[in-house]
Design a protein around this motif. Structure first.
Motif, mmCIF file in Angstrom:
data_model
loop_
_atom_site.group_PDB
_atom_site.id
_atom_site.type_symbol
_atom_site.label_atom_id
_atom_site.label_comp_id
_atom_site.label_asym_id
_atom_site.label_seq_id
_atom_site.Cartn_x
_atom_site.Cartn_y
_atom_site.Cartn_z
ATOM 1 N N UNK A 209 0.836 -1.203 0.000
ATOM 2 C CA UNK A 209 0.000 0.000 0.000
ATOM 3 C C UNK A 209 0.871 1.254 0.000
ATOM 4 N N UNK A 210 0.474 2.250 -0.782
ATOM 5 C CA UNK A 210 1.169 3.536 -0.798
ATOM 6 C C UNK A 210 0.816 4.292 0.477
ATOM 7 N N UNK A 211 1.823 4.600 1.279
ATOM 8 C CA UNK A 211 1.604 5.275 2.557
ATOM 9 C C UNK A 211 2.133 6.705 2.574
ATOM 10 N N UNK A 212 3.063 7.027 1.664
ATOM 11 C CA UNK A 212 3.597 8.386 1.579
ATOM 12 C C UNK A 212 3.781 8.742 0.103
ATOM 13 N N UNK A 213 3.597 10.005 -0.227
ATOM 14 C CA UNK A 213 3.825 10.466 -1.594
ATOM 15 C C UNK A 213 4.104 11.959 -1.567
ATOM 16 N N UNK A 214 4.924 12.425 -2.487
ATOM 17 C CA UNK A 214 5.264 13.846 -2.543
ATOM 18 C C UNK A 214 5.753 14.187 -3.938
ATOM 19 N N UNK A 226 14.163 27.605 -21.660
ATOM 20 C CA UNK A 226 13.334 27.168 -20.544
ATOM 21 C C UNK A 226 13.834 25.865 -19.959
ATOM 22 N N UNK A 227 13.563 25.691 -18.702
ATOM 23 C CA UNK A 227 13.905 24.442 -18.023
ATOM 24 C C UNK A 227 12.722 24.029 -17.159
ATOM 25 N N UNK A 228 12.240 22.814 -17.368
ATOM 26 C CA UNK A 228 11.156 22.250 -16.558
ATOM 27 C C UNK A 228 11.695 21.013 -15.863
ATOM 28 N N UNK A 229 11.557 20.958 -14.550
ATOM 29 C CA UNK A 229 12.077 19.820 -13.799
ATOM 30 C C UNK A 229 11.077 19.427 -12.722
ATOM 31 N N UNK A 230 11.088 18.156 -12.386
ATOM 32 C CA UNK A 230 10.141 17.643 -11.396
ATOM 33 C C UNK A 230 10.716 16.413 -10.722
ATOM 34 N N UNK A 231 10.252 16.173 -9.506
ATOM 35 C CA UNK A 231 10.630 14.966 -8.769
ATOM 36 C C UNK A 231 9.389 14.415 -8.087
ATOM 37 N N UNK A 232 9.145 13.130 -8.257
ATOM 38 C CA UNK A 232 8.027 12.454 -7.609
ATOM 39 C C UNK A 232 8.572 11.370 -6.701
ATOM 40 N N UNK A 233 7.984 11.243 -5.511
ATOM 41 C CA UNK A 233 8.430 10.246 -4.541
ATOM 42 C C UNK A 233 7.243 9.447 -4.017
ATOM 43 N N UNK A 234 7.476 8.168 -3.770
ATOM 44 C CA UNK A 234 6.450 7.295 -3.217
ATOM 45 C C UNK A 234 7.093 6.354 -2.205
ATOM 46 N N UNK A 235 6.422 6.129 -1.092
ATOM 47 C CA UNK A 235 6.826 5.085 -0.149
ATOM 48 C C UNK A 235 5.717 4.045 -0.112
#
Length: 290
Positions: A209-214, A226-235
């Motif tokens: 089960x996914x318990x954390x996300x950001x 231009x510069x587009x950047x992103x970071x996705x995190x899941x626990x």
């Protein structure tokens, strides 16, 4: 209010879990995730999850990482230029991350200037809009030296209400045919957004089960490009066999007289146990104890 989305980074992050977990019923095929029916955004997200994860795999500007070590998770994101928002969890947790980094120069450098205290850019070449538009504000597409990406601009009178509205507006913008060359005058941008990505919490794959996300997102625009950047995190809290039910408050113990013909006669003993009696029994009182 600032708002930003990156539709492919979170799918890429969750799909990275496939290297660690999978659905046994599918003989090692990718894990099957299901949404909480009460979470409409999650239900909508899961429908495009695998399709977008596959697309993300083909985009070289997207990288991903899966690990069972929070220290490794933090170090990987730091190497990608981000500070981790998720850095702690349970011993069996999986830490997932994906990053996007698109850097593109305009075809021709614009003219920078300051107007009323705002840094602005005037692009005089390689900016296009549709020849006829019934909207108050035109969509302008700016070509870049990166053949795979162009940047679209459109002024709006009302801010998007949420991520879904922003996605719909962006899709409308990129679906136009650009044919009339124009000049574009726009403010320079350094936008930074952090999102707790709560729409991900509760996604399940079997006992996992996914318990954390950001999420973190950044957009930078100046006269050069231009510069587009992103970071996705899941626990993901990973199940290892049957789930554990933990008792942390007062509880009742009832002893069932197996085989009793009448339900009312099944209980041979019952007790309510509050914290005052939570302790190890005296030695010699229990079977097998000293």
């Amino acid at each position: 209010m600032t708002l930003a989305i990156s539709p492919f980074t979170m799918p890429a992050a969750l799909a990275a879990a496939d290297s660690i977990i999978s659905d046994p019923a599918w003989s090692g095929n990718p894990a099957i995730w299901s949404a909480d029916p009460a979470n409409s955004e999650q239900v909508a997200w899961i429908k495009s999850f695998r399709r977008r994860a596959i697309i993300a795999h083909s985009i070289s500007e997207i990288r991903r990482n899966a690990t069972t070590s929070p220290d490794n998770h933090v170090a990987w994101l730091r190497a990608e230029g981000w500070d981790a928002q998720i850095s702690r969890g349970e011993p069996l947790d999986i830490f997932l991350a994906a990053t996007l980094n698109i850097v593109a120069k305009w075809r021709k450098v614009g003219i920078p200037r300051v107007e009323e205290g705002v840094d602005r850019v005037l692009l005089r070449a390689e900016a296009y809009t549709s020849r006829i538009s019934t909207e108050r504000h035109s969509v302008v597409e700016v070509l870049t030296q990166h053949d795979g990406f162009s940047f679209c601009f459109q002024q709006v009178d009302e801010a998007p209400t949420d991520r879904t509205a922003l996605a719909a507006m962006a899709l409308s913008m990129v679906s136009r045919d650009a044919c009339e060359e124009v000049c574009l005058d726009f403010p320079m941008v350094d936008l930074r957004v952090r999102d707790d990505a709560r729409y991900m919490i509760g996604l399940r794959s079997g006992p996992n089960i996914v318990t954390q996300a950001a999420e973190q997102l950044r957009l930078e625009l100046n006269e050069v490009g231009g510069r587009a950047s992103a970071a996705a995190e899941v626990a993901v809290s990973r199940g290892s066999g049957p789930r554990t039910i933990r008792i942390d408050g007062p509880f009742i113990v009832a002893i069932n007289r197996n085989g009793a013909p009448v339900d009312e006669d099944k209980v041979v003993f019952a007790a309510y146990c509050n914290r005052s009696c939570w302790r190890r029994p005296a030695d010699g009182r229990m079977p097998g104890s000293p």
